[in-house]
Each structure stands twice: as structure tokens, then as C-alpha cells.
Design a protein around this motif. Structure first.
Motif, mmCIF file in Angstrom:
data_model
loop_
_atom_site.group_PDB
_atom_site.id
_atom_site.type_symbol
_atom_site.label_atom_id
_atom_site.label_comp_id
_atom_site.label_asym_id
_atom_site.label_seq_id
_atom_site.Cartn_x
_atom_site.Cartn_y
_atom_site.Cartn_z
ATOM 1 N N ASP A 4 0.812 -1.212 0.000
ATOM 2 C CA ASP A 4 0.000 0.000 0.000
ATOM 3 C C ASP A 4 0.851 1.270 0.000
ATOM 4 N N ASP A 5 2.135 1.124 0.328
ATOM 5 C CA ASP A 5 3.002 2.294 0.417
ATOM 6 C C ASP A 5 3.140 3.002 -0.924
ATOM 7 N N SER A 6 3.249 2.256 -2.019
ATOM 8 C CA SER A 6 3.433 2.903 -3.316
ATOM 9 C C SER A 6 2.180 3.683 -3.702
ATOM 10 N N THR A 7 1.001 3.159 -3.370
ATOM 11 C CA THR A 7 -0.241 3.883 -3.641
ATOM 12 C C THR A 7 -0.298 5.156 -2.809
ATOM 13 N N THR A 8 0.028 5.038 -1.523
ATOM 14 C CA THR A 8 0.055 6.205 -0.645
ATOM 15 C C THR A 8 1.056 7.229 -1.169
ATOM 16 N N ASP A 9 2.223 6.769 -1.585
ATOM 17 C CA ASP A 9 3.248 7.683 -2.105
ATOM 18 C C ASP A 9 2.746 8.409 -3.344
ATOM 19 N N ASP A 10 2.032 7.705 -4.220
ATOM 20 C CA ASP A 10 1.480 8.344 -5.423
ATOM 21 C C ASP A 10 0.482 9.436 -5.040
ATOM 22 N N ILE A 11 -0.387 9.118 -4.097
ATOM 23 C CA ILE A 11 -1.403 10.082 -3.643
ATOM 24 C C ILE A 11 -0.733 11.292 -3.001
ATOM 25 N N VAL A 12 0.229 11.048 -2.124
ATOM 26 C CA VAL A 12 0.917 12.132 -1.419
ATOM 27 C C VAL A 12 1.736 12.968 -2.405
ATOM 28 N N VAL A 60 1.380 10.425 6.007
ATOM 29 C CA VAL A 60 1.885 11.433 5.071
ATOM 30 C C VAL A 60 3.367 11.682 5.319
ATOM 31 N N ARG A 61 3.757 11.808 6.589
ATOM 32 C CA ARG A 61 5.172 12.038 6.909
ATOM 33 C C ARG A 61 6.036 10.881 6.442
ATOM 34 N N ALA A 62 5.579 9.652 6.669
ATOM 35 C CA ALA A 62 6.339 8.472 6.237
ATOM 36 C C ALA A 62 6.488 8.466 4.720
ATOM 37 N N SER A 63 5.425 8.814 4.036
ATOM 38 C CA SER A 63 5.465 8.868 2.579
ATOM 39 C C SER A 63 6.408 9.965 2.096
ATOM 40 N N LEU A 64 6.323 11.144 2.709
ATOM 41 C CA LEU A 64 7.208 12.250 2.331
ATOM 42 C C LEU A 64 8.675 11.878 2.539
#
Length: 93
Positions: A4-12, A60-64
Motif C-alpha cells: 500500500d506504500d506505493s499507492t500512498t506515495d502516489d497520492i501524497v 503522510v510524513r512516512a510517505s514524504l
């Protein structure tokens, strides 16, 4: 990095680009070549990205953190993570 991290990263990443672009008052990042962007830009805070994406601030912070140096340039101050600049598609890394 979980599935799910790559999806979250795309969104962020998309939200960071949109919010950062909207925050700039001296120039339009979509109209000005990235080489001509000013050194100082209006940053976008992690909490603003969280509100925009309906994600938790921690996510969001983890993704950033994962996107730092890849899609965005981060700054940190008093526990807040801010997008100082976005890295344009045409910029060599």
C-alpha cells in the motif's frame, strides 16, 4: 515498503505537487520552466497534505520521507515536515 506504500506515495506526491504549485504566488510552476523557478518558494506543510488527501499525518510524513530527494525536497522544523520544492519530471537526479 508494503504494497500500500506505493499507492500512498502516489497520492501524497500528487497532492504535494498540486498544493505546492497552488501555494506559489510569484510564479506558476506549470507555466515556468523548472530551471527558472526561484530559489525561495512557499512551502506546504505535512498537515495540509494530510487534510487534502484524508490520510493520517503520520502516514503522510512516512510517505514524504520516502519521496524526499525523489519527488520532493523536504524541510523539517519543530516536528513539522514541509515540502520546500517539488522535483520536476525533467530534472536530472
Amino acid at each position: 515498503m508494503g504494497p500500500d506504500d506505493s499507492t500512498t506515495d502516489d497520492i501524497v506526491a500528487e497532492a504535494a505537487l498540486q498544493l505546492w504549485s497552488a501555494a506559489q504566488t510569484d510564479f506558476d510552476p506549470f507555466e515556468v520552466a523548472s530551471a527558472d523557478w526561484p530559489e525561495t518558494a512557499v512551502p506546504v506543510r505535512d498537515v495540509d497534505i494530510a487534510v487534502d488527501t484524508h490520510l493520517e499525518v503520520e502516514d503522510v510524513r512516512a510517505s514524504l520521507e520516502r519521496l524526499d530527494g525523489v519527488k520532493v525536497v523536504l524541510g523539517r522544523e519543530a516536528g513539522t515536515c514541509s515540502v520546500l520544492r517539488v522535483i520536476p519530471e525533467d530534472a536530472p537526479l
